[in-house]
Design an enzyme around this catalytic site. Structure first.
Site: not given
Length: 144
Positions: A3, A97
């Site tokens: 993000y 991630c």
């Protein structure tokens, strides 16, 4: 997945590694060290590395900076996203991630000070990162 949004310092350095070293893992460790040094010098926050996981972490299991790079012909692209005063609720909708069971954090959250001025905080972190980048890469000029 990652993000990028308001309250993050997103840095995508473009560096010709021929002038430094030809080691991608070392480059990632340098990026981590820039964040770790900035956290400590500015706020006495102990950022760490975790073996097998890229980025900068705050114990026990919080990630404050994500790193994702691309290197082509030893020229770096992409970089890091450092959570300064980020609205962390956005991370509730993704697996940051691709790592399950982590919490994202920010400098503002770690300082536990909601009265801190977001703009002043962000500008101070930019200065800290710039100085740390110069120190770690041993260069005179950088534009952030």
């Amino acid at each position: 997945m990652t993000y990028h949004g308001p309250g993050q310092l997103v840095i995508y350095p473009i560096i010709n590694l021929h002038y430094f070293f030809l080691d991608i893992h070392k480059y990632i460790r340098f990026l981590e060290e820039i964040v770790i040094k900035s956290l400590w010098n500015g706020y006495k926050i102990n950022g760490i590395r975790i073996n097998g996981k890229t980025g900068v972490w705050i114990l026990p299991n919080k990630k404050i900076c994500s790193i994702g790079i691309k290197v082509s012909r030893w020229i770096t692209m992409h970089g890091l996203a450092f959570n300064i005063n980020t609205n962390l609720q956005y991370f509730d909708y993704i697996i940051p991630c691709g790592i399950n069971n982590i919490k994202m954090t920010s400098i503002k959250k770690e300082l536990k000070n909601n009265k801190i001025n977001d703009i002043l905080l962000f500008n101070k972190v930019k200065k800290l990162m710039k100085q740390s980048f110069k120190d770690i890469f041993n260069i005179e000029y950088i534009n952030i």
